[in-house]
Design a protein around this motif. Structure first.
Motif, PDB file in Angstrom:
ATOM      1  N   ALA A   4       0.842  -1.205   0.000  1.00 47.04           N
ATOM      2  CA  ALA A   4       0.000   0.000   0.000  1.00 47.04           C
ATOM      3  C   ALA A   4       0.880   1.260   0.000  1.00 47.04           C
ATOM      4  CB  ALA A   4      -0.988  -0.020   1.157  1.00 47.04           C
ATOM      5  N   CYS A   5       0.711   2.170   0.964  1.00 46.12           N
ATOM      6  CA  CYS A   5       1.543   3.384   1.029  1.00 46.12           C
ATOM      7  C   CYS A   5       2.782   3.161   1.895  1.00 46.12           C
ATOM      8  CB  CYS A   5       0.736   4.551   1.590  1.00 46.12           C
ATOM      9  SG  CYS A   5      -0.813   4.863   0.721  1.00 46.12           S
ATOM     10  N   ASP A   6       2.930   1.940   2.402  1.00 50.69           N
ATOM     11  CA  ASP A   6       4.023   1.617   3.322  1.00 50.69           C
ATOM     12  C   ASP A   6       4.075   2.608   4.489  1.00 50.69           C
ATOM     13  OD1 ASP A   6       6.092  -0.044   4.172  1.00 50.69           O
ATOM     14  OD2 ASP A   6       7.631   1.240   3.280  1.00 50.69           O
ATOM     15  N   HIS A   7       2.896   3.033   4.883  1.00 44.85           N
ATOM     16  CA  HIS A   7       2.801   3.982   5.995  1.00 44.85           C
ATOM     17  C   HIS A   7       3.435   3.414   7.272  1.00 44.85           C
ATOM     18  CE1 HIS A   7       0.962   6.854   8.807  1.00 44.85           C
ATOM     19  NE2 HIS A   7       0.448   5.827   9.469  1.00 44.85           N
ATOM     20  N   TYR A   8       3.360   2.098   7.420  1.00 42.36           N
ATOM     21  CA  TYR A   8       3.947   1.462   8.607  1.00 42.36           C
ATOM     22  C   TYR A   8       5.404   1.895   8.789  1.00 42.36           C
ATOM     23  CZ  TYR A   8       5.435  -2.195  11.872  1.00 42.36           C
ATOM     24  OH  TYR A   8       5.942  -2.870  12.954  1.00 42.36           O
ATOM     25  N   HIS A   9       6.142   1.959   7.666  1.00 44.95           N
ATOM     26  CA  HIS A   9       7.555   2.343   7.752  1.00 44.95           C
ATOM     27  C   HIS A   9       7.768   3.841   7.539  1.00 44.95           C
ATOM     28  CE1 HIS A   9       7.933  -2.057   6.719  1.00 44.95           C
ATOM     29  NE2 HIS A   9       8.672  -1.962   7.801  1.00 44.95           N
ATOM     30  N   ARG A  10       6.782   4.508   6.950  1.00 42.49           N
ATOM     31  CA  ARG A  10       6.965   5.921   6.582  1.00 42.49           C
ATOM     32  C   ARG A  10       6.075   6.851   7.398  1.00 42.49           C
ATOM     33  NH1 ARG A  10       9.122   5.664   0.797  1.00 42.49           N
ATOM     34  NH2 ARG A  10       9.637   3.459   0.705  1.00 42.49           N
ATOM     35  N   TYR A  11       5.598   6.383   8.565  1.00 42.41           N
ATOM     36  CA  TYR A  11       4.635   7.196   9.312  1.00 42.41           C
ATOM     37  C   TYR A  11       5.224   8.542   9.741  1.00 42.41           C
ATOM     38  CZ  TYR A  11       7.026   5.855  13.607  1.00 42.41           C
ATOM     39  OH  TYR A  11       7.970   5.696  14.574  1.00 42.41           O
ATOM     40  N   ARG A  12       6.541   8.595   9.938  1.00 42.69           N
ATOM     41  CA  ARG A  12       7.129   9.886  10.357  1.00 42.69           C
ATOM     42  C   ARG A  12       6.967  10.930   9.265  1.00 42.69           C
ATOM     43  NH1 ARG A  12      11.082   6.747  12.839  1.00 42.69           N
ATOM     44  NH2 ARG A  12      10.854   6.844  15.090  1.00 42.69           N
ATOM     45  N   GLU A  13       7.246  10.506   8.035  1.00 40.59           N
ATOM     46  CA  GLU A  13       7.070  11.394   6.880  1.00 40.59           C
ATOM     47  C   GLU A  13       5.602  11.812   6.765  1.00 40.59           C
ATOM     48  OE1 GLU A  13       8.366   9.467   3.275  1.00 40.59           O
ATOM     49  OE2 GLU A  13       7.646  11.122   2.004  1.00 40.59           O
ATOM     50  N   ASP A  14       4.687  10.883   7.029  1.00 46.96           N
ATOM     51  CA  ASP A  14       3.263  11.196   6.897  1.00 46.96           C
ATOM     52  C   ASP A  14       2.788  12.129   8.016  1.00 46.96           C
ATOM     53  OD1 ASP A  14       3.236   9.716   4.586  1.00 46.96           O
ATOM     54  OD2 ASP A  14       2.582   7.872   5.577  1.00 46.96           O
ATOM     55  N   VAL A  15       3.313  11.957   9.208  1.00 48.57           N
ATOM     56  CA  VAL A  15       2.954  12.884  10.287  1.00 48.57           C
ATOM     57  C   VAL A  15       3.530  14.277   9.983  1.00 48.57           C
ATOM     58  CG1 VAL A  15       3.194  13.413  12.752  1.00 48.57           C
ATOM     59  CG2 VAL A  15       2.678  11.069  12.030  1.00 48.57           C
ATOM     60  N   LEU A  17       1.133  15.907   7.803  1.00 46.11           N
ATOM     61  CA  LEU A  17      -0.024  16.375   8.592  1.00 46.11           C
ATOM     62  C   LEU A  17       0.313  17.683   9.303  1.00 46.11           C
ATOM     63  CD1 LEU A  17      -1.035  12.982  10.246  1.00 46.11           C
ATOM     64  CD2 LEU A  17      -2.445  14.276   8.638  1.00 46.11           C
ATOM     65  N   ALA A  18       1.513  17.735   9.870  1.00 52.86           N
ATOM     66  CA  ALA A  18       1.922  18.924  10.622  1.00 52.86           C
ATOM     67  C   ALA A  18       2.020  20.119   9.689  1.00 52.86           C
ATOM     68  CB  ALA A  18       3.249  18.654  11.327  1.00 52.86           C
ATOM     69  N   ASP A  19       2.593  19.886   8.515  1.00 52.80           N
ATOM     70  CA  ASP A  19       2.758  20.968   7.541  1.00 52.80           C
ATOM     71  C   ASP A  19       1.388  21.430   7.023  1.00 52.80           C
ATOM     72  OD1 ASP A  19       4.197  22.604   5.615  1.00 52.80           O
ATOM     73  OD2 ASP A  19       3.468  21.155   4.148  1.00 52.80           O
ATOM     74  N   LEU A  20       0.457  20.493   6.944  1.00 54.86           N
ATOM     75  CA  LEU A  20      -0.899  20.826   6.497  1.00 54.86           C
ATOM     76  C   LEU A  20      -1.612  21.699   7.534  1.00 54.86           C
ATOM     77  CD1 LEU A  20      -3.160  20.317   4.380  1.00 54.86           C
ATOM     78  CD2 LEU A  20      -3.617  18.128   5.515  1.00 54.86           C
ATOM     79  N   GLY A  21      -1.269  21.469   8.791  1.00 51.80           N
ATOM     80  CA  GLY A  21      -1.833  22.304   9.854  1.00 51.80           C
ATOM     81  C   GLY A  21      -3.147  21.805  10.423  1.00 51.80           C
ATOM     82  N   LEU A  41       2.393  11.872  16.654  1.00 52.78           N
ATOM     83  CA  LEU A  41       1.290  12.825  16.500  1.00 52.78           C
ATOM     84  C   LEU A  41       1.283  13.816  17.654  1.00 52.78           C
ATOM     85  CD1 LEU A  41      -1.494  10.335  15.337  1.00 52.78           C
ATOM     86  CD2 LEU A  41      -0.554  12.209  13.963  1.00 52.78           C
ATOM     87  N   CYS A  42       1.408  13.291  18.871  1.00 57.23           N
ATOM     88  CA  CYS A  42       1.373  14.162  20.048  1.00 57.23           C
ATOM     89  C   CYS A  42       2.528  15.157  20.010  1.00 57.23           C
ATOM     90  CB  CYS A  42       1.402  13.336  21.329  1.00 57.23           C
ATOM     91  SG  CYS A  42      -0.116  12.381  21.569  1.00 57.23           S
ATOM     92  N   ALA A  43       3.699  14.678  19.594  1.00 53.17           N
ATOM     93  CA  ALA A  43       4.869  15.570  19.513  1.00 53.17           C
ATOM     94  C   ALA A  43       4.620  16.690  18.509  1.00 53.17           C
ATOM     95  CB  ALA A  43       6.110  14.764  19.135  1.00 53.17           C
ATOM     96  N   ALA A  44       3.814  16.399  17.477  1.00 55.26           N
ATOM     97  CA  ALA A  44       3.503  17.410  16.455  1.00 55.26           C
ATOM     98  C   ALA A  44       2.280  18.246  16.842  1.00 55.26           C
ATOM     99  CB  ALA A  44       3.271  16.728  15.111  1.00 55.26           C
TER     100      ALA A  44
END
Ligand code: GBH
Length: 434
Positions: free
Chosen positions: A55-66, A69-73, A102-105
């Protein structure tokens, strides 16, 4: 691009985006199999023959995805927890890391406990699955409850029942038509038991994400009105009535298994938020005696209704009509039907599939729906949040990777993420709301 600014929403209104585990995580080798893995492995089930193994390999790339999210605001991020992953050694560690990130962001995690990826071996036709769901919920809440404040039990049990158990277009691929109703009852019971488990763990923001849309009769002819009323029961009332009124719509009780009266007390356990996933209204008329091709589905001829085209509307690349004011109609309708019984509403999903990075059509869709949501607020509906489906292009179930709902494009060969025009647009919408 719309230039007229979107009206101001109340302070504290929660803006977010949604995803689900099976559609983005990948890392299927690091968890137990789900019914979706089994379904996908059957030839012909998924249109492009793809799987969600990576899929999106979010499991390994969750930091990039968060970071996206942070940049999106966004204020909040709605994700789902994979039950088969939690069932696997170390599976909860992933959600621990994700929630910490997520909490850190400064992003509020909103966790959905079931978004269709049932562990292989369980079956919503069996009552026991409801109890197992509550135990799993208790396990997740014990681990994440110190940081996750907002919970949704089930995602769209109506679609999971209809597509997965009645029509066979989704996992587990059963075509039981009305014999699928026990799967609905057991999901509802599982919801009620999970609400109790979450309360016991101290949770104070608990809800469910239900799919809803206005049902538009094909004409004023009695047989069309009757067919539309029946469809409305299946889509809009089969889950909302027991949850909010403590009873099934007329005639449904008799089709449900077990001690329905006693179960309804559990099902109607009070909740704090009512999640609404809205995509489009449906035009419904009397049966026409033929199979119907509809929204990528083939509906059997023996159903007591037929689904018709909504004319004179643009459609998304999935063929779904774009009807923003349907969201206002839907929300005022829910408020009118359920009154004080309707908890504050959160739009837990709204979005559309279009191709391309310069996705002006998606901007138009979201702009129209956010305005329609504001109209519902102005009409007195208590709405507290809005989540776009979805952050990323992802595994769109039986459609595979052909449909793209993301604000962020994913190249499924390289897994590279590229924000689309709609991502930049939504970021500006969010800034203007601060
Ligand atoms: C949701 O389901 C799911 O929660 C999510 O996982 C999924 O990725 C997302 O939506 C997008 O599909 O032909 O115009 O009448 C949505 C269920 C069922 C909503 C079909 C729209 C018919 C549209 N959808 N429905 S139309």
């Amino acid at each position: 691009m719309a230039t007229n600014p979107i009206p101001q929403f109340p302070a504290g209104f929660l803006w977010g985006v949604s995803t689900s585990a099976h559609q983005i995580e990948g890392a299927a080798d690091l968890r137990a199999p789900s019914v979706w893995d089994a379904f996908t492995a059957e030839p012909g089930r998924v249109k492009d023959g793809s799987t969600a193994a990576v899929a999106c390999d979010h499991y390994h790339r969750y930091r990039e995805d968060v970071a996206l999210l942070a940049d999106l605001g966004v204020d909040a991020y709605r994700f789902s927890v994979s039950w088969p992953r939690v069932d696997s050694p170390g599976g909860l560690d992933f959600y621990d890391r994700l929630v910490d990130e997520l909490c850190a962001a400064g992003i509020r995690p909103v966790a959905t406990l079931f978004h269709w990826d049932l562990p292989v071996g369980l079956d919503w036709l069996r009552r026991e699955t409801a109890e197992r769901f509550a135990q799993y919920t208790a396990t997740v809440a014990a681990r994440l409850g110190d940081r996750v404040g907002s919970w949704l039990t089930l995602n769209e049990p109506a679609e999971h029942t209809l597509l997965g158990h009645a029509l066979g277009a989704h996992a587990p691929g059963r075509q039981l038509l009305f014999d699928a109703l026990p799967a609905a009852h057991h999901q509802l019971l599982g919801h009620g038991l999970a609400v109790r488990a979450l309360r016991a763990a101290g949770a104070t923001d608990i809800g469910i994400a239900n799919s809803h849309g206005p049902t538009w009769p094909a004409s004023h002819a009695a047989e069309d009105l009757e067919a539309a009323a029946f469809y409305d029961i299946l889509l809009n009332r089969l889950f909302a009535d027991p949850l909010l009124l403590g009873r099934y719509p007329e005639g449904i009780d008799a089709l449900m298994p077990g001690d329905v009266e006693a179960d309804l007390k559990v099902i109607a356990e009070p909740i704090d938020r009512y999640g609404v996933n809205y995509y489009a209204p449906t035009r419904v008329g009397a049966p026409q005696g033929d199979e119907i091709e509809f929204g990528g589905l083939t509906l059997p001829a023996e159903l007591p209704f037929s689904v018709r085209e909504i004319e004179d509307r643009p459609v998304t690349d999935f063929g779904w009509p774009v009807v923003p004011e349907g969201l206002t109609e839907l929300l005022t309708g829910l408020r009118d039907r359920y009154g004080d019984r309707l908890p504050p509403v959160v739009i837990t999903e709204n979005g559309c599939s279009y191709q391309g990075l310069d996705d002006q059509d998606r901007i138009g869709y979201l702009d129209g729906h956010i305005r329609a949501l504001h109209d519902a607020l102005a009409a007195g509906v208590d709405v507290r949040g809005y989540f776009v489906w979805s952050l990323l292009d992802n595994f769109e179930w039986a459609e595979g990777y052909a449909r793209r709902f993301g604000l962020v494009h994913v190249d499924f060969a390289t897994l590279e993420r590229t924000p689309k025009a709609s991502y930049g647009w939504f970021r500006e919408v969010l800034r203007a709301q601060r």
